[in-house]
Motif scaffolding. Structure first.
Motif, PDB file in Angstrom:
ATOM      1  N   MET A  64      23.354  24.612  31.007  1.00  0.00           N
ATOM      2  CA  MET A  64      23.911  23.268  31.078  1.00  0.00           C
ATOM      3  C   MET A  64      25.414  23.360  30.800  1.00  0.00           C
ATOM      4  SD  MET A  64      22.707  19.900  29.007  1.00  0.00           S
ATOM      5  CE  MET A  64      21.806  18.935  30.172  1.00  0.00           C
ATOM      6  N   SER A  65      26.186  22.669  31.596  1.00  0.00           N
ATOM      7  CA  SER A  65      27.633  22.748  31.425  1.00  0.00           C
ATOM      8  C   SER A  65      28.097  21.925  30.228  1.00  0.00           C
ATOM      9  CB  SER A  65      28.344  22.266  32.691  1.00  0.00           C
ATOM     10  OG  SER A  65      28.293  20.865  32.775  1.00  0.00           O
ATOM     11  N   ARG A  66      29.251  22.285  29.734  1.00  0.00           N
ATOM     12  CA  ARG A  66      29.813  21.570  28.588  1.00  0.00           C
ATOM     13  C   ARG A  66      30.125  20.117  28.934  1.00  0.00           C
ATOM     14  NH1 ARG A  66      33.959  25.420  25.282  1.00  0.00           N
ATOM     15  NH2 ARG A  66      32.466  27.058  24.794  1.00  0.00           N
ATOM     16  N   ILE A  67      30.543  19.870  30.143  1.00  0.00           N
ATOM     17  CA  ILE A  67      30.877  18.499  30.544  1.00  0.00           C
ATOM     18  C   ILE A  67      29.622  17.627  30.537  1.00  0.00           C
ATOM     19  CG2 ILE A  67      31.726  17.078  32.450  1.00  0.00           C
ATOM     20  CD1 ILE A  67      33.600  19.418  33.149  1.00  0.00           C
ATOM     21  N   ALA A  68      28.512  18.188  30.985  1.00  0.00           N
ATOM     22  CA  ALA A  68      27.261  17.434  30.999  1.00  0.00           C
ATOM     23  C   ALA A  68      26.793  17.092  29.585  1.00  0.00           C
ATOM     24  CB  ALA A  68      26.177  18.228  31.726  1.00  0.00           C
ATOM     25  N   ILE A  69      27.192  17.869  28.612  1.00  0.00           N
ATOM     26  CA  ILE A  69      26.871  17.573  27.212  1.00  0.00           C
ATOM     27  C   ILE A  69      27.893  16.612  26.618  1.00  0.00           C
ATOM     28  CG2 ILE A  69      26.667  18.591  24.911  1.00  0.00           C
ATOM     29  CD1 ILE A  69      25.738  21.188  26.357  1.00  0.00           C
ATOM     30  N   ALA A  70      29.172  16.845  26.941  1.00  0.00           N
ATOM     31  CA  ALA A  70      30.256  16.086  26.322  1.00  0.00           C
ATOM     32  C   ALA A  70      30.275  14.614  26.745  1.00  0.00           C
ATOM     33  CB  ALA A  70      31.593  16.736  26.649  1.00  0.00           C
ATOM     34  N   VAL A  71      29.976  14.324  27.987  1.00  0.00           N
ATOM     35  CA  VAL A  71      30.065  12.932  28.458  1.00  0.00           C
ATOM     36  C   VAL A  71      29.065  12.024  27.739  1.00  0.00           C
ATOM     37  CG1 VAL A  71      29.756  11.412  30.452  1.00  0.00           C
ATOM     38  CG2 VAL A  71      31.121  13.489  30.661  1.00  0.00           C
ATOM     39  N   PRO A  72      27.772  12.327  27.740  1.00  0.00           N
ATOM     40  CA  PRO A  72      26.862  11.421  27.026  1.00  0.00           C
ATOM     41  C   PRO A  72      27.087  11.437  25.515  1.00  0.00           C
ATOM     42  CG  PRO A  72      25.623  13.180  28.105  1.00  0.00           C
ATOM     43  CD  PRO A  72      27.041  13.348  28.481  1.00  0.00           C
ATOM     44  N   ALA A  73      27.411  12.610  24.957  1.00  0.00           N
ATOM     45  CA  ALA A  73      27.667  12.673  23.518  1.00  0.00           C
ATOM     46  C   ALA A  73      28.889  11.840  23.155  1.00  0.00           C
ATOM     47  CB  ALA A  73      27.865  14.116  23.084  1.00  0.00           C
ATOM     48  N   GLY A  74      29.924  11.922  23.964  1.00  0.00           N
ATOM     49  CA  GLY A  74      31.130  11.138  23.717  1.00  0.00           C
ATOM     50  C   GLY A  74      30.893   9.645  23.838  1.00  0.00           C
ATOM     51  N   LEU A  75      30.144   9.246  24.836  1.00  0.00           N
ATOM     52  CA  LEU A  75      29.853   7.821  25.007  1.00  0.00           C
ATOM     53  C   LEU A  75      29.010   7.278  23.860  1.00  0.00           C
ATOM     54  CD1 LEU A  75      29.159   7.639  28.839  1.00  0.00           C
ATOM     55  CD2 LEU A  75      31.095   6.641  27.597  1.00  0.00           C
ATOM     56  N   ILE A  76      28.005   8.017  23.474  1.00  0.00           N
ATOM     57  CA  ILE A  76      27.164   7.570  22.359  1.00  0.00           C
ATOM     58  C   ILE A  76      27.978   7.488  21.083  1.00  0.00           C
ATOM     59  CG2 ILE A  76      25.237   8.254  20.869  1.00  0.00           C
ATOM     60  CD1 ILE A  76      23.915   9.410  23.451  1.00  0.00           C
ATOM     61  N   ALA A  77      28.771   8.521  20.812  1.00  0.00           N
ATOM     62  CA  ALA A  77      29.592   8.524  19.597  1.00  0.00           C
ATOM     63  C   ALA A  77      30.603   7.382  19.613  1.00  0.00           C
ATOM     64  CB  ALA A  77      30.304   9.861  19.457  1.00  0.00           C
ATOM     65  N   PHE A  78      31.188   7.107  20.775  1.00  0.00           N
ATOM     66  CA  PHE A  78      32.165   6.020  20.870  1.00  0.00           C
ATOM     67  C   PHE A  78      31.513   4.670  20.594  1.00  0.00           C
ATOM     68  CE2 PHE A  78      34.601   2.851  23.306  1.00  0.00           C
ATOM     69  CZ  PHE A  78      35.808   2.957  22.640  1.00  0.00           C
ATOM     70  N   PHE A  79      30.348   4.434  21.158  1.00  0.00           N
ATOM     71  CA  PHE A  79      29.670   3.156  20.926  1.00  0.00           C
ATOM     72  C   PHE A  79      29.224   3.004  19.471  1.00  0.00           C
ATOM     73  CE2 PHE A  79      28.900   3.176  25.641  1.00  0.00           C
ATOM     74  CZ  PHE A  79      29.752   2.098  25.899  1.00  0.00           C
ATOM     75  N   VAL A  80      28.794   4.094  18.858  1.00  0.00           N
ATOM     76  CA  VAL A  80      28.451   4.051  17.431  1.00  0.00           C
ATOM     77  C   VAL A  80      29.703   3.741  16.612  1.00  0.00           C
ATOM     78  CG1 VAL A  80      27.687   5.455  15.471  1.00  0.00           C
ATOM     79  CG2 VAL A  80      26.429   5.524  17.629  1.00  0.00           C
ATOM     80  N   TYR A  81      30.815   4.393  16.945  1.00  0.00           N
ATOM     81  CA  TYR A  81      32.071   4.155  16.242  1.00  0.00           C
ATOM     82  C   TYR A  81      32.512   2.693  16.371  1.00  0.00           C
ATOM     83  CZ  TYR A  81      36.987   4.364  15.013  1.00  0.00           C
ATOM     84  OH  TYR A  81      38.208   4.115  14.458  1.00  0.00           O
ATOM     85  N   VAL A  82      32.440   2.167  17.572  1.00  0.00           N
ATOM     86  CA  VAL A  82      32.835   0.761  17.787  1.00  0.00           C
ATOM     87  C   VAL A  82      31.933  -0.166  16.982  1.00  0.00           C
ATOM     88  CG1 VAL A  82      32.918  -1.091  19.514  1.00  0.00           C
ATOM     89  CG2 VAL A  82      33.903   1.138  20.023  1.00  0.00           C
ATOM     90  N   GLY A  83      30.648   0.102  16.956  1.00  0.00           N
ATOM     91  CA  GLY A  83      29.733  -0.721  16.168  1.00  0.00           C
ATOM     92  C   GLY A  83      30.057  -0.688  14.684  1.00  0.00           C
ATOM     93  N   LEU A  84      30.361   0.499  14.176  1.00  0.00           N
ATOM     94  CA  LEU A  84      30.716   0.610  12.754  1.00  0.00           C
ATOM     95  C   LEU A  84      32.022  -0.101  12.441  1.00  0.00           C
ATOM     96  CD1 LEU A  84      29.734   4.343  12.123  1.00  0.00           C
ATOM     97  CD2 LEU A  84      28.544   2.294  11.319  1.00  0.00           C
ATOM     98  N   VAL A  85      32.989   0.024  13.327  1.00  0.00           N
ATOM     99  CA  VAL A  85      34.271  -0.664  13.115  1.00  0.00           C
ATOM    100  C   VAL A  85      34.078  -2.178  13.182  1.00  0.00           C
ATOM    101  CG1 VAL A  85      36.552  -1.078  14.126  1.00  0.00           C
ATOM    102  CG2 VAL A  85      35.716   1.250  13.858  1.00  0.00           C
ATOM    103  N   LEU A  86      33.251  -2.641  14.085  1.00  0.00           N
ATOM    104  CA  LEU A  86      33.001  -4.082  14.168  1.00  0.00           C
ATOM    105  C   LEU A  86      32.302  -4.602  12.911  1.00  0.00           C
ATOM    106  CD1 LEU A  86      31.933  -4.530  17.887  1.00  0.00           C
ATOM    107  CD2 LEU A  86      34.023  -5.342  16.795  1.00  0.00           C
ATOM    108  N   MET A  87      31.368  -3.825  12.377  1.00  0.00           N
ATOM    109  CA  MET A  87      30.711  -4.249  11.133  1.00  0.00           C
ATOM    110  C   MET A  87      31.713  -4.288   9.980  1.00  0.00           C
ATOM    111  SD  MET A  87      26.838  -2.670  11.242  1.00  0.00           S
ATOM    112  CE  MET A  87      27.361  -1.076  10.734  1.00  0.00           C
ATOM    113  N   ALA A  88      32.582  -3.302   9.912  1.00  0.00           N
ATOM    114  CA  ALA A  88      33.599  -3.284   8.861  1.00  0.00           C
ATOM    115  C   ALA A  88      34.613  -4.403   9.066  1.00  0.00           C
ATOM    116  CB  ALA A  88      34.303  -1.929   8.830  1.00  0.00           C
TER     117      ALA A  88
END
Length: 63
Positions: free
Chosen positions: A1-25
């Motif tokens: 599996m290529s690194r890009i195929a791992i990085a894109v979904p991992a990055g999107l999930i992490a970004f949405f989690v980050y946005v949710g945490l910032v919104l709660m704060a």
């Protein structure tokens, strides 16, 4: 599996989690004086860029 195929979904999930945490704060921060809010929103607005940069460099396979 290529690194890009791992990085894109991992990055999107992490970004949405980050946005949710910032919104709660932000619910709590909005009760503060505006001079106290500014550093929070500046830091929260910039902080995501450093892990995103690391993830993009890793996905590209560079050091």
């Amino acid at each position: 599996m290529s690194r890009i195929a791992i990085a894109v979904p991992a990055g999107l999930i992490a970004f949405f989690v980050y946005v949710g945490l910032v919104l709660m704060a932000a619910d709590h921060v909005l009760q503060w004086h505006w001079l106290a809010q500014v550093p929070f929103f500046v830091i929260a607005g910039i902080a995501w860029a450093f892990p995103a940069k690391w993830l993009m460099v890793w996905a590209a396979g560079q050091r």
